[in-house]
Design an enzyme around this catalytic site. Structure first.
Site, mmCIF file in Angstrom:
data_model
loop_
_atom_site.group_PDB
_atom_site.id
_atom_site.type_symbol
_atom_site.label_atom_id
_atom_site.label_comp_id
_atom_site.label_asym_id
_atom_site.label_seq_id
_atom_site.Cartn_x
_atom_site.Cartn_y
_atom_site.Cartn_z
ATOM 1 N N CYS A 1 0.833 -1.203 0.000
ATOM 2 C CA CYS A 1 0.000 0.000 0.000
ATOM 3 C C CYS A 1 0.873 1.261 0.000
ATOM 4 O O CYS A 1 1.462 1.562 -1.020
ATOM 5 C CB CYS A 1 -0.999 -0.047 1.155
ATOM 6 S SG CYS A 1 -2.472 0.903 0.765
ATOM 7 N N HIS B 1 -3.584 -5.165 0.386
ATOM 8 C CA HIS B 1 -2.999 -5.711 1.616
ATOM 9 C C HIS B 1 -3.040 -7.243 1.623
ATOM 10 O O HIS B 1 -4.003 -7.828 2.115
ATOM 11 C CB HIS B 1 -3.770 -5.204 2.832
ATOM 12 C CG HIS B 1 -3.613 -3.745 3.073
ATOM 13 N ND1 HIS B 1 -2.704 -3.239 3.976
ATOM 14 C CD2 HIS B 1 -4.232 -2.674 2.523
ATOM 15 C CE1 HIS B 1 -2.773 -1.921 3.976
ATOM 16 N NE2 HIS B 1 -3.697 -1.551 3.103
ATOM 17 N N GLU C 1 -1.512 -9.163 3.512
ATOM 18 C CA GLU C 1 -1.404 -9.680 4.891
ATOM 19 C C GLU C 1 -2.756 -10.020 5.522
ATOM 20 O O GLU C 1 -2.823 -10.834 6.439
ATOM 21 C CB GLU C 1 -0.626 -8.696 5.779
ATOM 22 C CG GLU C 1 -1.347 -7.395 6.151
ATOM 23 C CD GLU C 1 -1.196 -6.280 5.121
ATOM 24 O OE1 GLU C 1 -0.911 -6.587 3.942
ATOM 25 O OE2 GLU C 1 -1.382 -5.100 5.486
HETATM 26 N N1 GLN Z 1 -2.021 6.689 2.717
HETATM 27 C C1 GLN Z 1 -2.111 5.925 1.531
HETATM 28 C C2 GLN Z 1 -3.461 6.067 0.842
HETATM 29 O O1 GLN Z 1 -4.421 6.436 1.464
HETATM 30 C C3 GLN Z 1 -1.793 4.445 1.785
HETATM 31 C C4 GLN Z 1 -2.761 3.758 2.710
HETATM 32 C C5 GLN Z 1 -2.246 2.473 3.279
HETATM 33 O O2 GLN Z 1 -1.041 2.205 3.292
HETATM 34 N N2 GLN Z 1 -3.129 1.643 3.813
HETATM 35 O O3 GLN Z 1 -3.570 5.807 -0.333
#
Ligand code: GLN
Length: 544
Positions: free
Chosen positions: A384, A510, A512
């Site tokens: 992410c 994600h 995970e």
């Molecule tokens: N802050 C980033 C976004 O909103 C990544 C979010 C995250 O890592 N879950 O796109």
């Protein structure tokens, strides 16, 4: 099985006793005996969901397929049971009140005064029974967050009391978790805090059926007898839960103590079939007897609290076992990485994972860590925000786009290589408005990720507002950073990789959240495998 059975798990004496792990372990044992089991968590705080909470408050925010932002205990439930959870599996006081107030505004209470009893308690009872009424489960375990006696948990305790009465004998039971502390000055374990805690529960009209006693020392038969007599439970229902070296030992320890057997007896369910835990034991065997070891740096800004990255830590345990490798996860604070100290700070790492996150703090350190991995051929996985940092690093240091950034960090950047998704531009509310939950992704044939997953079409969970800016796609690709996973409907880039690097992958989603004991995530398995291979290659090169 016609009647769904309910198990309520409460906690006393202190918080952080590990109710989630006990609930997940019992669920595992019941599942291993063939009962369709799920777990639900009720949280007494007023946030509508944990999505707006800082990870320092309650650790990681876990995300389900249907886009619920939930307590991290749901991660344990999925990892232990390999059964997906949903919105219905996590309910907060905020959600309960929101729903009751919305009903009041719609006039559904027909002019009545809306009160904690019966309106809030009825809403809680309904939420508990949603999973039971679905017909998908034989047994529902409901974990009540907090500690008995707290003002916040009172409506939940009252709802449980009413439900137990309505369900009738053998259809609902209460497992109460307490602490039996060891006083070194006296040289003995003390039962009084447990007695008081059980008494507090009784004052609310609930009798514990089973006591699970957390302890750092073995509880003698004599103390079990004392606990049984003064807490009004049978001796077989006093279960010792001694500190374990890994949470994955707890199901077997609970089986040894007879928690599943006494639970089934109280629920009047047959207990003659032995649980089948072969796969679980095989996993533990591999986890405890690694043939190799690797060190992976986890670069994040919430590293002081290990729970902030719970699912990532657990995914490494699953992937380590799959590869028969011990994965030491070394947490490194991204704010502490400067141009000067980076070589020293990252020395000894065999691979690097740049963690998810929000906001500006620590991002320059993350970008430096990406560069280090890219230039030193260290296997890299960016998740992410970690993927977004990989794109920014490449733009700045390979494409020479000075000050390239995400518009989250710098709205006026000359090179917005990561920018706000179109549908996010009009969003003003913070809660529950990100791109959340499972989305389909198509992987390019012949890419590294395609090989890792062994398939072209995957579905993974998201939680973000910003995305790869497709205006820079061609330039990136020409210079060697290649998008290899897309959402075919929206055209959003979900995966990037650098084919000239031994193993460099960034994912907007994600992985995970999807790794379980029974089904370790392919991306983590592939990453650990690559880290080991690269480590061995470098070792051979230095010997040559
Ligand atoms: N802050 C980033 C976004 O909103 C990544 C979010 C995250 O890592 N879950 O796109």
């Amino acid at each position: 099985m016609s009647q769904t059975k309910y198990i309520f798990v409460t906690g006393g004496v202190t918080s952080s006793l590990g109710k989630g792990i006990i609930a997940a372990s019992l669920a595992k044992l019941l599942q291993a005996r063939g009962y369709r089991t799920t777990i639900q968590k009720l949280d007494p705080y007023i946030n509508v969901d944990p999505g707006t909470l800082n990870p320092y408050e309650h650790g990681e925010c876990y995300v389900t397929d249907d886009g619920a932002e939930t307590d991290l205990d749901l991660g344990h439930y999925e990892r232990f049971l390999n059964v997906r959870t949903s919105q219905a599996n996590n309910v907060t006081t905020g959600r309960i009140y929101q729903s009751v107030i919305e009903k009041e505004r719609r006039g559904e209470f027909l002019g009545k005064t809306v009160q904690v009893v019966p309106h809030i308690t009825n809403e809680i009872k309904e939420r508990i029974q949603i999973l039971g009424n679905s017909g998908d489960y034989d047994i529902i375990i409901t974990e009540i967050g907090g500690t008995v006696g707290d003002i916040e948990s009172l409506p939940y305790i009252e709802a449980v009391r009413q439900l137990l009465w309505e369900l009738g004998e053998h259809n609902g039971i209460v497992i109460h978790l307490t602490l039996v502390p060891f006083l070194s000055a006296a040289g003995e374990l003390k039962t009084k805090p447990t007695q008081h805690s059980v008494k507090t529960l009784m004052e609310s009209g609930i009798k514990a059926d089973i006591l699970v006693c957390r302890t750092e020392h073995e509880i003698s038969e004599e103390i079990k007898e004392k606990l049984a007599l003064f807490c009004n439970v049978r001796k077989e229902a006093v279960i010792q839960s001694i500190d374990a070296s890994t949470i994955y030992d707890v199901p077997l320890m609970m089986q040894e103590e007879g928690l599943d057997a006494v639970t089934l007896e109280k629920l009047a369910l047959p207990k003659d079939l032995e649980p089948n835990l072969d796969q679980w034991k095989e996993f533990l065997e591999r986890h405890k007897n690694p043939k190799n070891k690797v060190v992976i740096g986890l670069i994040g800004k919430y590293v002081e609290l290990p729970d902030s990255y719970k699912s990532i830590q657990e995914s490494f345990i699953h992937a380590g076992a799959a590869n028969e490798v011990e994965v030491e996860v070394r947490s490194i604070h991204s704010s502490h990485l400067s141009a000067k100290n980076i070589d020293k700070k990252l020395l000894g790492l065999d691979g690097i994972l740049v963690a998810p996150g929000f906001g500006e703090r620590g991002i320059e350190g993350k970008i430096r860590a990406v560069r280090y991995a890219r230039e030193n051929d260290l296997p890299f996985l960016g998740i992410c925000l970690g993927m977004q940092m990989a794109v920014i690093e490449f733009a700045r240091n390979v494409l020479g786009m000075d000050k390239a950034n995400s518009t989250e960090m710098d709205p006026n950047t000359p090179y917005p290589v990561i920018s706000l998704m179109e549908e996010q531009k009009s969003v003003t509310n913070m809660g529950g408005t990100m791109r959340l939950g499972a989305w389909d992704c198509h992987l390019t044939e012949n890419s590294l990720v395609h090989q890792v997953y062994g398939t072209s079409d995957i579905s993974e969970r998201h939680r973000h507002r910003f995305e790869f800016n497709n205006e820079y796609k061609q330039q990136m690709e020409d210079a060697g950073l290649v998008p290899t996973g897309f959402n075919l409907k929206t055209g959003l880039v979900e995966v990037i990789e650098i084919p000239s690097h031994p193993w460099f992958v960034g994912v907007q989603y994600h992985p995970e959240y999807r790794s379980t004991v029974a089904s370790p995530h392919p991306l983590f398995v592939g990453f650990v495998k690559a880290v080991l291979a690269q480590k061995q290659k470098q070792k051979n090169a230095s010997l040559a």
